[in-house]
Design a protein around this motif. Sequence first.
Motif, PDB file in Angstrom:
ATOM      1  N   GLY A 196       0.803  -1.220   0.000  1.00 33.67           N
ATOM      2  CA  GLY A 196       0.000   0.000   0.000  1.00 33.67           C
ATOM      3  C   GLY A 196       0.828   1.259   0.000  1.00 33.67           C
ATOM      4  O   GLY A 196       0.319   2.342   0.270  1.00 33.67           O
ATOM      5  N   LEU A 197       2.117   1.126  -0.317  1.00 32.55           N
ATOM      6  CA  LEU A 197       3.009   2.280  -0.269  1.00 32.55           C
ATOM      7  C   LEU A 197       3.764   2.427  -1.587  1.00 32.55           C
ATOM      8  O   LEU A 197       4.997   2.405  -1.628  1.00 32.55           O
ATOM      9  N   PRO A 198       3.050   2.562  -2.716  1.00 39.74           N
ATOM     10  CA  PRO A 198       3.733   2.616  -4.002  1.00 39.74           C
ATOM     11  C   PRO A 198       4.675   3.813  -4.104  1.00 39.74           C
ATOM     12  O   PRO A 198       4.370   4.900  -3.613  1.00 39.74           O
ATOM     13  N   VAL A 199       5.826   3.565  -4.730  1.00 38.28           N
ATOM     14  CA  VAL A 199       6.849   4.597  -4.899  1.00 38.28           C
ATOM     15  C   VAL A 199       6.609   5.322  -6.213  1.00 38.28           C
ATOM     16  O   VAL A 199       6.411   4.688  -7.251  1.00 38.28           O
ATOM     17  N   LEU A 200       6.620   6.627  -6.178  1.00 37.66           N
ATOM     18  CA  LEU A 200       6.414   7.442  -7.371  1.00 37.66           C
ATOM     19  C   LEU A 200       7.730   8.088  -7.749  1.00 37.66           C
ATOM     20  O   LEU A 200       8.269   8.908  -7.002  1.00 37.66           O
ATOM     21  N   LYS A 201       8.245   7.697  -8.912  1.00 38.86           N
ATOM     22  CA  LYS A 201       9.538   8.219  -9.350  1.00 38.86           C
ATOM     23  C   LYS A 201       9.278   9.192 -10.466  1.00 38.86           C
ATOM     24  O   LYS A 201       9.029   8.793 -11.608  1.00 38.86           O
ATOM     25  N   PRO A 202       9.328  10.466 -10.173  1.00 40.08           N
ATOM     26  CA  PRO A 202       8.877  11.414 -11.200  1.00 40.08           C
ATOM     27  C   PRO A 202       9.765  11.393 -12.427  1.00 40.08           C
ATOM     28  O   PRO A 202       9.309  11.618 -13.535  1.00 40.08           O
ATOM     29  N   ASN A 203      11.033  11.071 -12.275  1.00 44.24           N
ATOM     30  CA  ASN A 203      11.952  11.165 -13.407  1.00 44.24           C
ATOM     31  C   ASN A 203      12.840   9.938 -13.394  1.00 44.24           C
ATOM     32  O   ASN A 203      13.585   9.713 -12.444  1.00 44.24           O
ATOM     33  N   PRO A 204      12.805   9.139 -14.470  1.00 49.16           N
ATOM     34  CA  PRO A 204      13.586   7.906 -14.470  1.00 49.16           C
ATOM     35  C   PRO A 204      15.082   8.148 -14.320  1.00 49.16           C
ATOM     36  O   PRO A 204      15.812   7.257 -13.909  1.00 49.16           O
ATOM     37  N   ARG A 205      15.570   9.355 -14.660  1.00 42.53           N
ATOM     38  CA  ARG A 205      16.993   9.627 -14.564  1.00 42.53           C
ATOM     39  C   ARG A 205      17.389  10.019 -13.154  1.00 42.53           C
ATOM     40  O   ARG A 205      18.566  10.179 -12.860  1.00 42.53           O
ATOM     41  N   GLN A 206      16.407  10.229 -12.275  1.00 45.04           N
ATOM     42  CA  GLN A 206      16.731  10.758 -10.957  1.00 45.04           C
ATOM     43  C   GLN A 206      16.945   9.675  -9.928  1.00 45.04           C
ATOM     44  O   GLN A 206      16.418   8.580 -10.034  1.00 45.04           O
ATOM     45  N   TYR A 207      17.683  10.016  -8.885  1.00 46.43           N
ATOM     46  CA  TYR A 207      17.950   9.081  -7.798  1.00 46.43           C
ATOM     47  C   TYR A 207      16.976   9.300  -6.646  1.00 46.43           C
ATOM     48  O   TYR A 207      17.112   8.728  -5.595  1.00 46.43           O
ATOM     49  N   ARG A 208      16.006  10.158  -6.805  1.00 47.82           N
ATOM     50  CA  ARG A 208      15.056  10.519  -5.764  1.00 47.82           C
ATOM     51  C   ARG A 208      13.641  10.122  -6.157  1.00 47.82           C
ATOM     52  O   ARG A 208      13.298  10.174  -7.344  1.00 47.82           O
ATOM     53  N   ALA A 209      12.814   9.753  -5.174  1.00 45.51           N
ATOM     54  CA  ALA A 209      11.411   9.464  -5.454  1.00 45.51           C
ATOM     55  C   ALA A 209      10.613   9.750  -4.198  1.00 45.51           C
ATOM     56  O   ALA A 209      11.170  10.132  -3.160  1.00 45.51           O
ATOM     57  N   GLU A 210       9.295   9.570  -4.306  1.00 45.88           N
ATOM     58  CA  GLU A 210       8.412   9.812  -3.164  1.00 45.88           C
ATOM     59  C   GLU A 210       7.451   8.641  -2.985  1.00 45.88           C
ATOM     60  O   GLU A 210       7.196   7.897  -3.920  1.00 45.88           O
ATOM     61  N   ILE A 211       6.904   8.534  -1.769  1.00 47.39           N
ATOM     62  CA  ILE A 211       5.799   7.606  -1.518  1.00 47.39           C
ATOM     63  C   ILE A 211       4.608   8.471  -1.126  1.00 47.39           C
ATOM     64  O   ILE A 211       4.551   8.977  -0.003  1.00 47.39           O
ATOM     65  N   PRO A 212       3.680   8.699  -2.079  1.00 51.92           N
ATOM     66  CA  PRO A 212       2.588   9.646  -1.798  1.00 51.92           C
ATOM     67  C   PRO A 212       1.835   9.323  -0.498  1.00 51.92           C
ATOM     68  O   PRO A 212       1.401  10.233   0.197  1.00 51.92           O
ATOM     69  N   ASN A 213       1.724   8.021  -0.146  1.00 51.80           N
ATOM     70  CA  ASN A 213       1.005   7.683   1.077  1.00 51.80           C
ATOM     71  C   ASN A 213       1.823   7.901   2.349  1.00 51.80           C
ATOM     72  O   ASN A 213       1.313   7.692   3.442  1.00 51.80           O
ATOM     73  N   LEU A 214       3.082   8.262   2.232  1.00 56.55           N
ATOM     74  CA  LEU A 214       3.905   8.598   3.395  1.00 56.55           C
ATOM     75  C   LEU A 214       4.529   9.967   3.165  1.00 56.55           C
ATOM     76  O   LEU A 214       5.733  10.092   2.949  1.00 56.55           O
ATOM     77  N   PRO A 215       3.716  11.025   3.188  1.00 50.38           N
ATOM     78  CA  PRO A 215       4.266  12.352   2.887  1.00 50.38           C
ATOM     79  C   PRO A 215       5.348  12.700   3.901  1.00 50.38           C
ATOM     80  O   PRO A 215       5.276  12.320   5.064  1.00 50.38           O
ATOM     81  N   GLY A 216       6.360  13.397   3.428  1.00 53.16           N
ATOM     82  CA  GLY A 216       7.476  13.740   4.313  1.00 53.16           C
ATOM     83  C   GLY A 216       8.631  12.760   4.197  1.00 53.16           C
ATOM     84  O   GLY A 216       9.723  13.022   4.674  1.00 53.16           O
ATOM     85  N   LEU A 217       8.352  11.635   3.539  1.00 48.77           N
ATOM     86  CA  LEU A 217       9.406  10.638   3.351  1.00 48.77           C
ATOM     87  C   LEU A 217       9.985  10.776   1.943  1.00 48.77           C
ATOM     88  O   LEU A 217       9.243  10.840   0.971  1.00 48.77           O
ATOM     89  N   THR A 218      11.318  10.808   1.822  1.00 45.08           N
ATOM     90  CA  THR A 218      11.983  10.835   0.531  1.00 45.08           C
ATOM     91  C   THR A 218      12.639   9.479   0.283  1.00 45.08           C
ATOM     92  O   THR A 218      13.255   8.921   1.186  1.00 45.08           O
ATOM     93  N   VAL A 219      12.490   8.956  -0.926  1.00 43.48           N
ATOM     94  CA  VAL A 219      13.139   7.703  -1.297  1.00 43.48           C
ATOM     95  C   VAL A 219      14.414   8.034  -2.071  1.00 43.48           C
ATOM     96  O   VAL A 219      14.389   8.874  -2.965  1.00 43.48           O
TER      97      VAL A 219
END
Lengths: 335, 335, 335, 335, 335, 335
Positions: free
Chosen positions: E31-54
Motif C-alpha cells: 500500500g506504499l507505491p513509490v512514485l519516481k517522477p523522473n527515471p533519470r533521478q535518484y530521488r522518489a516519493e511515496i505519496p502515502n507517506l508524505p514527508g518521506l523521501t526515497v
Amino acid sequence: MTIETRAEIRLALPSQGRLAEPSLELLAHSGLPVLKPNPRQYRAEIPNLPGLTVLFQRPGDIVVSVREGSVDFGITGWDVVSERRGADHKLLVIHPALGFGHCSLNVIVPEGWDNVNRMEDLVSLQSELGRPLRVSTKFPSLTQAYCAEHNLPEVELIFAEGTLEIAPTIGYADLIVDLVSTGTTLRDNRLKTLSDGLILSSQACLIANRHSLKSSPITLGVARQLLEFIVAHLRATENVSIFANMRGDDPEGIAERMFTRSVIGGLQGPTLSPVVTRQGEKWYAAHLIVRRDQLSQAITELRQVGGSGVVVTPVIYIFEEEPKEYRDMLALLEG
Amino acid sequence: MTIETRAEIRLALPSQGRLAEPSLELLAHSGLPVLKPNPRQYRAEIPNLPGLTVLFQRPGDIVVSVREGSVDFGITGWDVVSERRGADHKLLVIHPALGFGHCSLNVIVPEGWDNVNRMEDLVSLQSELGRPLRVSTKFPSLTQAYCAEHNLPEVELIFAEGTLEIAPTIGYADLIVDLVSTGTTLRDNRLKTLSDGLILSSQACLIANRHSLKSSPITLGVARQLLEFIVAHLRATENVSIFANMRGDDPEGIAERMFTRSVIGGLQGPTLSPVVTRQGEKWYAAHLIVRRDQLSQAITELRQVGGSGVVVTPVIYIFEEEPKEYRDMLALLEG
Amino acid sequence: MTIETRAEIRLALPSQGRLAEPSLELLAHSGLPVLKPNPRQYRAEIPNLPGLTVLFQRPGDIVVSVREGSVDFGITGWDVVSERRGADHKLLVIHPALGFGHCSLNVIVPEGWDNVNRMEDLVSLQSELGRPLRVSTKFPSLTQAYCAEHNLPEVELIFAEGTLEIAPTIGYADLIVDLVSTGTTLRDNRLKTLSDGLILSSQACLIANRHSLKSSPITLGVARQLLEFIVAHLRATENVSIFANMRGDDPEGIAERMFTRSVIGGLQGPTLSPVVTRQGEKWYAAHLIVRRDQLSQAITELRQVGGSGVVVTPVIYIFEEEPKEYRDMLALLEG
Amino acid sequence: MTIETRAEIRLALPSQGRLAEPSLELLAHSGLPVLKPNPRQYRAEIPNLPGLTVLFQRPGDIVVSVREGSVDFGITGWDVVSERRGADHKLLVIHPALGFGHCSLNVIVPEGWDNVNRMEDLVSLQSELGRPLRVSTKFPSLTQAYCAEHNLPEVELIFAEGTLEIAPTIGYADLIVDLVSTGTTLRDNRLKTLSDGLILSSQACLIANRHSLKSSPITLGVARQLLEFIVAHLRATENVSIFANMRGDDPEGIAERMFTRSVIGGLQGPTLSPVVTRQGEKWYAAHLIVRRDQLSQAITELRQVGGSGVVVTPVIYIFEEEPKEYRDMLALLEG
Amino acid sequence: MTIETRAEIRLALPSQGRLAEPSLELLAHSGLPVLKPNPRQYRAEIPNLPGLTVLFQRPGDIVVSVREGSVDFGITGWDVVSERRGADHKLLVIHPALGFGHCSLNVIVPEGWDNVNRMEDLVSLQSELGRPLRVSTKFPSLTQAYCAEHNLPEVELIFAEGTLEIAPTIGYADLIVDLVSTGTTLRDNRLKTLSDGLILSSQACLIANRHSLKSSPITLGVARQLLEFIVAHLRATENVSIFANMRGDDPEGIAERMFTRSVIGGLQGPTLSPVVTRQGEKWYAAHLIVRRDQLSQAITELRQVGGSGVVVTPVIYIFEEEPKEYRDMLALLEG
Amino acid sequence: MTIETRAEIRLALPSQGRLAEPSLELLAHSGLPVLKPNPRQYRAEIPNLPGLTVLFQRPGDIVVSVREGSVDFGITGWDVVSERRGADHKLLVIHPALGFGHCSLNVIVPEGWDNVNRMEDLVSLQSELGRPLRVSTKFPSLTQAYCAEHNLPEVELIFAEGTLEIAPTIGYADLIVDLVSTGTTLRDNRLKTLSDGLILSSQACLIANRHSLKSSPITLGVARQLLEFIVAHLRATENVSIFANMRGDDPEGIAERMFTRSVIGGLQGPTLSPVVTRQGEKWYAAHLIVRRDQLSQAITELRQVGGSGVVVTPVIYIFEEEPKEYRDMLALLEG
C-alpha cells in the motif's frame, strides 16, 4: 535582464527521423566528425571546426531557425525547406543535393477511386460531391499552391499529428498529400498516387542564413570549409583509384593505346611508372581514377589494351578547383 | 485467372540466421549493395544490377527455389545444398567457397558414452541394444547416406523443429547429427563428436538454376558479373598495397636486392618511381602488393634491403584474367 | 465511386505517448479489455462490447475525429480537448476525470529572467523590448486567449514540431507555453513557471460526439455501459473490503460500539454474521467497505472496539445507483 | 555404458511462440508457478509439485515427446497434436481446451483467384492446369487427408522452413495450408481463405502419455492435481463474487424476489446475512457468485428487486466436485 | 558557506541488481507505491507517506548511509548488512526477513579438487602448498572471520571488481567466497561448495538508524507504519479466503464436523451464514481463512464434511495485533 | 590434486565499460581481430597470434592479474594502473597512450561552495568544520596521496559501490574524487572541480608482467608484434596519402616549388611520376603523405604551386624503424 545574444556559429542537424543518422555520417566522412559529449543533450561540437556549435532539431524547425537567424547553417530536407522557407530570401540553399534522404511529396487517394487517376479527376469529383474536397497533409502551403494550380483553389486542409495513411479509410479526410519513399506503405493502406500528382522531389540539402554570411567573414569561412570538404567527399564516393600493369615498350605507346578507349582514355592521361621485372620484360604501372559506375567497363578496356593485375583502391576525397557551390553562394550573396 | 509467370531475374538471400548479415556484406563489398526499401518486405533490389530482384528466404528454402527455378541465383550454405539439391542436376554451384558461414555437420553423442568414439562403436552399441539407434537430425538425407556407408543402414531418423542438443538428454533420441560451429554448445550440453564423424564441411556458396543460365543470355551475363566482382573482392581481402621508400642509385639495383627475398621478390616485380629529395640523395618509391598474412615478413625484408617509411594502404578489388569460376561454370553448362 | 459511410460504432484511443498505456489499462480494469489482433494495425476490438471498433490515433487527432463525427467516443487529454473542441458544441465531455495523465499547461520563461515572475511582468518586459513577445507553443488557441486576458493581446505565436524546452535557449522564441508533468525537465533546461501562469490543469477524459448520441440509441447504450463500468471501477480503486472478527454478545451491541467511531461507523452499517467457536465464546464477523486512504485509521478503530484478525480483500467494482455522469450526459443532450 | 532411464516426472511447455507465455501464466494462476533457475536453461521446476521437472520444447516436438514417452505431460496446441499424435493411442488429451492459443488451420489461395472460393473450385482449377496443384504447408498429414476428402488426392506437398504467405506470390507454390489467427496477415499478402476450407479449430490443450499414467500412481496423482487446479482456475476466470445490500424484512422474502429473476435467481440460492443499521431499517447483505458475462444483467436485476451498494470482488478458484476431466481420463485409461 | 543539514526522512532502496525490482513491488503491495517522477533521478516519493523521501543507492552503500545517518531507513540484503554494519550498534535491523532476495554466501572451490570437501581439507591443502591460500571475495570481513574460525587465520584476500567465478580457472585466486542463488552458475564454471562452507543465509531486510528513531517521534511513526503494512502484506501472501456451501441443519452441527479436521478446524472457528434455497434445503455458507500451502488439503476436508461449491478469493492484508517486529524494535531502542 | 599451471600466453581485455569496445577495435584495426567463439564466454582468441588467449575482466582486475602474473598482457586504463600497480615493479607499462579512453581524476566539490576553489581552501574548510573532511572515492590510494601532498593527511575515505555524484547532495560524503570525461555530469549534479584538483590524466595503455617477458622469448615476441602493429596503426590514423597532378617541365623543378611550402615540403621529398597526356603537356603525379590535421593546408599549398586533381586515399599502417616503445621496454627489462 536581457535576452541573450550569441557569439558562436551554429549548425543545426536533424534530431531524429530518416535524415538524422545520414547527416552525421556525411560530416564524419567529410572529415568533420561530430562529437556529442552527452547523449541526452541537444548540443554537440565538431572538433575540426572550433567555434562551431551543433544543435539537434526536428527537420522542420531547422528551416525556421535558419530563416530567422537563430542558427547559421542547417542540414535538412528540401521538402520542409520548400514548405517553410518563406518569400523573404533570408534563407540560402548553399548545397542542394547532399545525396541522401530522397523522397517525394505526392497527392494520394484511395485505391478504390477507380475514376480518379489525374488531378483533373479531382475537379470532377469535387463538383460531383458538391463540397470542397477534404485534404489531410503536413505540407499545407505546398498543397494549397499545387491544388490552386490545378483548378482546386477551395480544398479544405485538415491537420493531423499522426500517420496520415489511415485518414481516408476512417473518414478523417477524403485524400492526403504526403511524403512517399517506397510505395509500400501506400499499398498496405490501399492508397495510390495520381499520375500527375508529384508535387516535389526532395533530398537533404545544406542551408544558411543570408545575413550571417554577409555580416561575418568567419561564418563565410566556415561555409567555405564545409563546402570544400563535402564536395570533395561526394566526388570521392563516385570514383575509385586503379593501378594496372600494362605491357609495352614505352609510356607513350601504352598511353596511345589507352587513348583509343572511352573510359580509360579519359580527360587527362594516366600516370605511368616503370615496373622492374626479373626477366627484363617491359611493363609499366598505370595509375588512373575512374568513375565507380564505369569500373566494369574500365576493367574490360584495360584487358583489351594489354593490362592485367588490376588493383582497385579506395579514395577519401577528390579536390578539384574551388568548388562551384562556393562560387554560386558568393554570387547569391551579391544578388 | 492465371498463375503468374515472371520476367525478372531473381537472387535469393538468407532471410535470417548466421548467413544473413554476411551475405549482404559480401555483396556490398563486391560493389553490389542491396537496397531494401521496406524492412518488413521480403523483396529488395541491387541498384547496380538493374533487372535483378532480391528475395529473402530461409536457407533451406533457397535451395528448393533455385532447383525448381522460381529463383535463378542463391547464396546459401553448402550443408543445405548437399541435403536438398537432389540428383537431377538442375542446380549448379557456381562459387563453392564464399569465405563465410563455416561450420561442419557431425555425428554427435553424449559425453558420457565412454566407449563410443568412432562410427564403428555405434555399430557395436546398436547390436548391444538390440534395436535401431534413434538419430535426431535436420539433415535426414545426408545422415541416412553416411550411416549406411558406415554399416548402419537401419537407423531410425527422428525429426525435430527445435534445438537438437537436448534430445539425447531428455531421451528424445539416442544421438544427433547436427551442425557445429565452435564446440562450445556441445560442451555446454555434455556432448561430443566422433573422431570419424565429420559428414561434411560447409561454408556459404553461390548457386544457380541450370536451365535459367542455359536459356537466357541476360542471366548468364548476371552470373558473369556476380562472379567477376565477388572473385575480385575475395582476392582483395587477402592482400594489401605497400609503398616503401628504398635507398639506391637506380631502379634495377634496388629491384635486384628485392629479388633476393622471398615475399617482396614476388612473381613479377615492383613499380619503382623516383623520389626527389632536398639534399639530392637517391631514393625510389617501391609499390608492390603483398599477401596480408605475409605483411609482417614483408616489413622485415624491406628493412633488410634498405627500405623505410613503409606505408600500407587498402585494396578493394584485384582483377586478374577472366575468373576461373566463370569458365568452370560454362564447362558445366556444356556437360 | 463513393466515399464510404460506416455502420460500426467507434472509440478512439491514444496511439502513443503517456496516455496510451493507461487508457488500455483503464478499459481492461473496467471489464472491457481491448483485443488488438495485429500490433501493426490501428484497429482493435472490445469483445465485451460487440459492434464497437477501437481506433488508435494521436491525442490531438482524437479530438478532431470526435468533433467531426468520424469517431463516436474518445479517450484523450483535457488539454487537447480544450485547445481543439471548437465552439460548436459538437463534442461532449462525458467523463471529465479518468484519474490518469495528470499534467498542467503553463507559461514558462528562462530561469535567468529574475524580474519576471508573474504575467504582469511579461507586459513590462514586452514594452521594454519594444516588440511583441515571441511565444512557442503547441496550444496556440489557449495561449492566445490566456495572454489576451492578461493584457498581452499581441504576442507572436511560433509553431514548433519538436521539443519546446530548448526554444528560449537557442533563441527560437522568448518564452514557451507547454505541458509540465514533474518540473524536472524545466530545471534541466533552466526554465521556470510563472506564479500565476497556470493556464489549465489536465487529466484524461472521455468524450463523445453529440450527434451520434442523439441519433442512435445503440450509441447511447454504449455510452451508458462505458460510464457504468468506468465509474464502478474508479470507485472500487478507492475502497477495500474488510472482514473483522468482533467479540460481543449480539450484533446490535457490536454495531453500537462501531457507530461511535468515525471511519468504521460509516453511512449504513456493517454486515454481522455469527462465528461458531470451539469453546463457545461469542464472536461475530463484521464485513464492511472502507476507503483505502482510511484503512490505517479503520484498523485502529476496529482494535479499539474489540476487533481482531482483520482481513482486507480487494474489490473490482462498486455499483451504486445509475451513475451521475450518465444523467449529466442526458441533460447535456437535451440542452 | 547405458542409456539413462529416468525417475522424474516431466511436463513439457512450449519454449517459444504464442503458446509459451500463456502456458506459464496458466500454471501460475493455477497455483503452480514455474521456477526457472537459469534463463539459458531448458529445465525448470514447479515448487508446489515436487518431483516434477518442466522442460521447454517447440510445440511440435512436445507432441512427439509425450507420444514416445520421454515426457509424461505436455501443454501444446491442438493443431500439432492432430498432425502428429499418430494412430497408436499412446497419447491422451486430458484437457482439450485450456482457453488460450486459439487459431485455425485453413486452405488459403491468392486473392486474385476470382473463381476459386470453395474446395470444389480447386478440383476444376487442377484439371484446367493439367497438373497437380502445388500446396505448401507445415501440416502435411492434415492437408493430405483434407484434400483427399475433397477429391484432390494427388496434390503435390511442398515443405517450407520460413513464412508461407509469400509462397504463392513468388511462385514457390500455388496455394498454402496455414494457421490463421486474425486474417490480417492474409490481407497484407493478398490471400484469402476458402468458404469450406477450415480444416481445424485449435487451442492449447493438456496431453499425457497413456503408459505413464497407467504404470505410475504418482504420475496419476500429478494428473489429478494439475486437473483440479486448472479446472478450478478456469472456472474462476468466468465468475465474480458479488455482495449486495438488499432492503427487506426477512431473508426468505428477499430470496423470493431474487428467485423471480433469471441471473441472480440461479441454481442454489444467495447467502443472506443481516446488516445492522443506525436507524434500525431492515437490510440484508446478499452474497452470490455470477458469471462475468452476466454481470451487467445481474446489476440490473439486483436494482430491480431492491438491491444497492453492489460490491464485486475477484475469485481465484472455484472447486466443485471432482473434475469431470479427471473422470474422463480414468475412463480413457480403462478403455 | 555551510554544509547542508536535512529535514526530510529518508528511505534508501537498491538502485539495481536482483533486489531493486522486488523492493519496489513489496512497497507497492504494502500500500506504499513509490512514485519516481523522473527515471533519470535518484530521488522518489511515496505519496502515502508524505514527508518521506526515497533515495536509490547500491545495496552496500545503503548500509553505510543508514549506519552513518545520512539515511534513516533502508531495504537491502542481509549479506551486505552483515559485512558492513560495524560493531557500533548504530544500525538496527527492524525486519529481518522480507521474503525475497534469498541467497547464501559460500566457500567455493574448483570441482576438480577431489579431496577438498570440507573446511578442514582447506587447512591440509594450505599446509601442502606451503603458502597461504588466495581467496577472492567481495566480503572480506565475513570471509576473514569465517576462515579464522576454521583454523585458516592467514588466508590472502584478493579483491575483484568483476565476476568471481572465473578466478580459480584463470589462476587469479585459488578459491572464492561468493553469493550463490541457484547453483547453476557454479556447475557452468565447474565449481563446488564445501559441505560446511555456508557462511551466511541471506534475504532482504529492513534496516534503520538507531539515532533517528530515538530522536524523532515522526521517524518512529514512519517505522511503525512501514512495519504494520509490510507485516500485514507478508502474512496475506501466505493465506487465502474461502467460502464454501455446507449442507447441515444448524451452524453448530456443521462447525462440529469441521472441528474434527486438521486444516479447516483451525484456531478459532468459521463464520456461518444461512443460504436461502428454492427448495428449502438447509445450507450454510462457511467463510474461513486457510494457509495457501494447505489449500489442497482444505478442499479435501471440506468435501469430506459435506462442503461443495468452494470459492477461493484473494486477501490483500491480514492485520493481527500490533506487529511483534515493532515491539522488538522498541525493545532494541531501549537496550 | 594439484593447482593447475598454465602454458598459454594471456592478454586481458576490459569486459565492460567505456574501454571494452575501443580495445577490440584497436586490435582489429591493428590487424589482430579478436574472435570470441561464444558471447557468454570470458575467453577468446586472436587467430593471427596463435598461442595467445584473450580473457575478459574488469579494468581494475586486469591490473591485479598482470601484476600477479596470472595474465601476461593487459589493456586497461592508466587510472586503475596507477591506483593498483603497487610498488614492486612487477607490472610494466609497455605502451602508455593507446589513444582512447581519455578521462581525468579530479577533486570535486559542490557548486555551492563558493569559497572553495583550490586545494588550500579545503584545508581552511576542514579546520572550520573541526573534523576531517569525508571523501568518497573509488581511488583511495591516489586520493590519500594527493590529499597528503596538499596538507590534508587526515581525510576520512568513504567507499561507495555506486554512483558518486550524488554523495555530497545526500550527505553521504562532503566531497568526492572521481573520473570526469565531459563535465556534463558534474553540471547536472551541481558539482565543480578545483582549479588545482587534477590528480591524474588517463587514457588506455598496454601493460605486461615483467617476469613473463624476462623468462619467455615467445612472450617477448608477442610483445614485439603487438607493439609493431599497434604503433604502425596509430601512426596511420594521423596521416593520409595524397596523389596530386603537378604541372611542370621536370620533377626537380616541381619538387623545388614544393620545398618552398611548409606542409607539402616535408621531411624527405615527394615521389614524382610522369603523366602521359593526349596533347603532350608536361604533368607529373606527386605522391606524398601528410598529416590529417594539415590536409586543408596541404590542399591550399598544392594549388599554390600548380597542383590540381588532388586525390586523397587512406592508409592502414605506417611502419618506420623498429618502434621506440619496443626499445624502451627492452631497456626497462634490463633495469
